[in-house]
Design an enzyme around this catalytic site. Structure first.
Site, short mmCIF file in Angstrom:
data_model
loop_
_atom_site.label_atom_id
_atom_site.label_comp_id
_atom_site.label_asym_id
_atom_site.label_seq_id
_atom_site.Cartn_x
_atom_site.Cartn_y
_atom_site.Cartn_z
N ASN A 9 9.02 43.33 4.09
CA ASN A 9 8.76 43.27 2.65
C ASN A 9 8.21 41.88 2.35
O ASN A 9 8.97 40.92 2.29
CB ASN A 9 10.08 43.52 1.90
CG ASN A 9 9.96 43.31 0.41
OD1 ASN A 9 8.86 43.19 -0.13
ND2 ASN A 9 11.10 43.26 -0.27
N LYS A 11 6.99 40.76 -0.29
CA LYS A 11 7.21 40.34 -1.68
C LYS A 11 5.91 39.75 -2.25
O LYS A 11 4.83 40.19 -1.86
CB LYS A 11 8.40 39.36 -1.76
CG LYS A 11 9.65 39.94 -1.07
CD LYS A 11 10.90 39.17 -1.33
CE LYS A 11 12.05 39.84 -0.60
NZ LYS A 11 13.34 39.21 -0.85
N HIS A 97 14.38 47.82 -5.37
CA HIS A 97 14.78 46.54 -4.78
C HIS A 97 15.54 45.73 -5.83
O HIS A 97 15.23 45.79 -7.02
CB HIS A 97 13.53 45.78 -4.31
CG HIS A 97 13.89 44.58 -3.48
ND1 HIS A 97 14.30 43.40 -4.04
CD2 HIS A 97 13.92 44.40 -2.13
CE1 HIS A 97 14.58 42.54 -3.06
NE2 HIS A 97 14.35 43.13 -1.90
N GLU A 99 15.39 42.78 -6.67
CA GLU A 99 14.54 41.89 -7.48
C GLU A 99 13.85 42.67 -8.60
O GLU A 99 13.61 42.14 -9.68
CB GLU A 99 13.53 41.17 -6.57
CG GLU A 99 14.24 40.11 -5.73
CD GLU A 99 13.60 39.78 -4.40
OE1 GLU A 99 12.44 40.17 -4.16
OE2 GLU A 99 14.29 39.15 -3.56
N GLU A 167 21.20 46.31 0.82
CA GLU A 167 20.87 44.90 0.75
C GLU A 167 21.84 44.20 -0.21
O GLU A 167 21.63 44.22 -1.43
CB GLU A 167 19.44 44.70 0.23
CG GLU A 167 18.38 45.30 1.12
CD GLU A 167 17.04 44.62 0.93
OE1 GLU A 167 16.48 44.16 1.93
OE2 GLU A 167 16.57 44.53 -0.21
N GLY A 173 17.51 36.32 0.91
CA GLY A 173 16.83 35.03 0.81
C GLY A 173 17.75 33.83 0.78
O GLY A 173 17.33 32.71 0.48
N SER A 211 18.53 38.38 4.73
CA SER A 211 18.51 37.26 5.69
C SER A 211 18.55 37.72 7.15
O SER A 211 19.15 37.06 8.00
CB SER A 211 19.63 36.26 5.40
OG SER A 211 19.46 35.68 4.11
P1 PGA Z 1 15.25 38.32 3.06
O1 PGA Z 1 14.84 39.49 2.04
O2 PGA Z 1 15.09 38.88 4.44
O3 PGA Z 1 14.29 37.20 2.77
O4 PGA Z 1 16.67 37.98 2.77
C1 PGA Z 1 15.19 40.83 2.30
C2 PGA Z 1 14.70 41.72 1.18
O5 PGA Z 1 14.78 41.33 0.01
O6 PGA Z 1 14.22 42.84 1.44
#
Ligand code: PGA
Length: 249
Positions: A9, A11, A97, A99, A167, A173, A211
């Site tokens: 992803n 983003k 997601h 976000e 998640e 992140g 992460s």
């Molecule tokens: P990350 O993001 O691996 O940077 O923690 C995962 C995600 O949001 O899909």
């Protein structure tokens, strides 16, 4: 064991030159790896879907969007529909997601509508769920996941058109990952909950995200009921993303 899905992803990252270079690099590696033990999916920002699709064509890497509108077309400035993503060669769309849930106020019902749109366009939905740090601290991790699953999975979901991504919001992140034990508990809970909504629940892939990096991927991918990873930051580096895929062997 289900075949693992390693999904990147990106983003809101990547201008054309770097995105195309990253995709080309991965495409060459995946095409050369005849025994790849995993499916690889790249979800670039909408601006790069077309050009990334061109460079990975024929490599076996799958292409996906990061979100879609629930309708086919219409007066929805700035949105893209699942049909538009299909038109660019996408076979997958991430929906719900955290976000999107946070930044755009998407609630479970909206996520279910989007997942339904993904299925209507003939694509597969990756439906994301996961608790916040405060919810986990209060002991509500499993009940939050249950609520999100109940509300976010549309009625026509099957193991062929739906993947769940667990998640935990506090792990995205941040460099913090859930322990293998916590992931095992949540994933087995998700598997049990899925049987209420989907006939062939044992065949639904359940990804872990938050992460994931080369250093922790092998341990996470060996946890029961973990059928792949949804990777953010580490999917922007070809070596790291490739190493995460290799950890599935
Ligand atoms: P990350 O993001 O691996 O940077 O923690 C995962 C995600 O949001 O899909």
């Amino acid at each position: 064991m289900l075949r693992k899905l390693i999904a990147g992803n990106w983003k809101m990252n990547g201008l054309k030159a770097e995105g195309v270079a990253l995709a080309r690099d991965l495409g060459i590696r995946y095409a050369e790896d005849e025994d790849a033990a995993f499916d690889m999916l790249i979800c670039p920002p909408a601006t790069l879907i077309d050009s990334v699709g061109e460079v990975i064509a024929g490599s076996g890497i799958l292409l996906g969007g990061q979100d879609c509108h629930s309708e086919t077309a219409g007066a929805h400035t700035g949105d893209v529909s699942a049909e538009m993503l299909a038109d660019l060669g996408c076979s997958w769309v991430i929906v719900g997601h955290s976000e999107r849930r946070q930044d755009h106020g998407e609630i479970d019902l909206a996520v279910a509508e989007k997942a339904k749109a993904v299925h209507r366009a003939g694509l597969c939905a990756i439906i994301c769920i996961g608790e916040t740090e405060a919810e986990r601290a209060a002991g509500h991790a499993l009940s939050i996941c249950s609520r999100q699953l109940a509300g976010s999975i549309p009625t026509n979901a099957t193991a062929e058109n739906t993947v769940i991504a667990y998640e935990p919001v506090w792990a995205i992140g941040t460099g913090k990952t859930a322990t293998a034990g916590d992931v095992a508990d949540v994933h087995s809970h998700i598997r049990a909950e899925l049987s209420r909504k989907i006939a062939d629940a044992d065949k639904v892939r359940i990804l872990y995200g938050g992460s994931v990096k080369p250093a922790n991927a092998a341990e996470l991918m060996s946890v029961p009921n973990v059928d792949g990873a949804l990777v953010g930051g580490a999917s922007l580096k070809a070596d790291d993303f490739w190493a995460i895929g290799q950890s599935c062997a």
